[in-house]
Scaffold this motif. Structure first.
Motif: not given
Length: 422
Positions: A235-252
């Motif tokens: 419940p607070s704004p986030s900014f893309p360049f301060t986030q950790v992002r990933d594309s590690i597969p999550r089968p479920d």
């Protein structure tokens, strides 16, 4: 197709290194390319062709006339954010009058996805889940129209029925700009004393995981890039360049995504999409809730390419040419690579490991603020060595280190079947 114009409205460095990588494809087809851009600068290594800078506030007429004067035989929109996508959609309409094709969504489709309220109505029409909410009339809450004194009471009732917390989102902004989180009725009262100066969506906060998927194609011939995961909602704004992002597969989670992907496919076909779009979602209790759709390439495009090996920018060129069906058929069937994006404090010397690639490691200036950010690509089978590698190469905050460590347990090494277009 001899001269292809690319239209860009943010610094081209955010498309590195994948935009420059389309050079061989252009040469193969004998295409002369020119980048028409409005922000930053562009060097010879950042775009495989010539460049022409336009005014930051370039209008439809200015962009269209520049492309026509250059003699473009085709064009591709790479503009960000949505207001520039709408401009490019109108440029597409203008060029069509001269028989010049452009890879961009049509004006009406672009409008539906750029306007957050219209997006909610559209996705609901196709049976997609979206956070419950309502349209807040900016004229009424700011006293610019008829004085409806009971409107504040109506808004309070609607928020109570949604259940707190709720958030307000301007219809026409991005990057989290203007979003306000209302935790209770007292927050709502404070918001109504000093409301956003325009229409906005008020919607229920969904506790889950933020994610997105990039879709590229025309009509029902689509390629879905891997899902990008962006951390838990809060419940607070986030900014893309301060986030950790990933594309590690999550089968479920990916299995749960299949019904949503099928509905997105039908929506794209009916709305005659033409180009790239990013669908932003919240994954909660096995379901995907659509929160926004960006009718364009996005800040997640490079991460998507890094994890799939399928270059979105090259795909947009192929859409303009005659080999898109063959491109769809050649889409890799399995995801063998993972990708990760994270902020860092400082960068050290290069650390030798040929299996882990630094896609991009740079500092961006956004609204006068500097953001250091890195994107890595790595074989899924090498995930176990990723965290030590990062610690040798980058200084990162304790919070980022903790997030990365949570993403990389040994039992997460999996390979999944990717979605293919039909």
């Amino acid at each position: 197709m001899k001269k292809v114009a690319f239209v860009r409205s943010i610094e081209v460095q955010q498309a590195a290194p994948y935009l420059a990588a389309i050079g061989p494809l252009l040469s193969q087809h004998g295409i002369e390319a020119r980048l028409f851009y409005t922000d930053g600068c562009c060097g010879p290594r950042e775009f495989p062709g010539s460049c022409e800078k336009l005014p930051p506030d370039a209008t439809v007429d200015i962009v269209a006339n520049a492309l026509l004067e250059w003699g473009a035989s085709g064009a591709i929109s790479l503009s960000i954010p949505d207001e520039n996508s709408i401009r490019d959609a109108q440029v597409k309409h203008r060029l069509a009058q001269s028989g010049i094709p452009m890879i961009a969504h049509d004006p009406h489709t672009t409008y539906l996805f750029a306007n957050k309220w219209e997006t909610k109505r559209t996705v609901a029409r196709f049976g997609l889940l979206t956070a419950p909410g309502f349209l807040l009339d900016g004229d009424l809450v700011n006293g610019r129209a008829l004085q409806v004194r009971a409107y504040a009471d109506y808004v309070a009732q609607q928020c109570a029925e949604l259940g707190y917390p709720v958030l307000t989102k301007p219809l026409w902004d991005c990057l989290g700009n203007g979003i306000r989180f209302l935790h209770n009725e007292a927050d709502l009262v404070a918001f109504l004393r000093s409301p956003y100066n325009g229409n906005c969506v008020v919607e229920k906060f969904i506790d889950g995981e933020l994610c997105s998927v990039e879709i590229i194609g025309r009509g029902d011939q689509l390629v879905f890039q891997p899902l990008i995961w962006k951390g838990r909602t809060r419940p607070s704004p986030s900014f893309p360049f301060t986030q950790v992002r990933d594309s590690i597969p999550r089968p479920d989670a990916e299995l749960h995504f299949v019904p949503t992907a099928n509905k997105l496919r039908r929506m794209c076909a009916e709305l005659s999409v033409c180009g790239a779009l990013e669908v932003e979602m919240v994954y909660a209790d096995g379901h995907y809730h659509i929160i926004e759709i960006n009718p364009r390439v996005s800040g997640s495009t490079s991460l998507s390419i890094a994890s799939s090996g399928f270059n979105t920018f090259e795909a947009l060129v192929r859409l303009l040419l005659a080999d898109w069906t063959e491109t769809c058929a050649a889409r890799p069937a399995y995801q063998t690579m993972g990708a990760m994006q994270f902020p860092f404090i400082s960068e050290g010397a290069e650390h030798e490991d040929g299996s882990i690639q630094v896609v991009r490691s740079s500092v961006f200036n956004i609204n006068g603020e500097k953001y250091a950010n890195a994107i890595l690509s790595f074989p899924l089978t090498e995930m176990g060595s990723l965290m030590p590698w990062i610690r040798c190469r980058y200084e990162i905050s304790p919070e980022v280190a903790e997030t990365l460590a949570d993403l990389l347990p040994d039992d997460r090494i999996r390979i999944r079947r990717a979605m293919r277009c039909t």
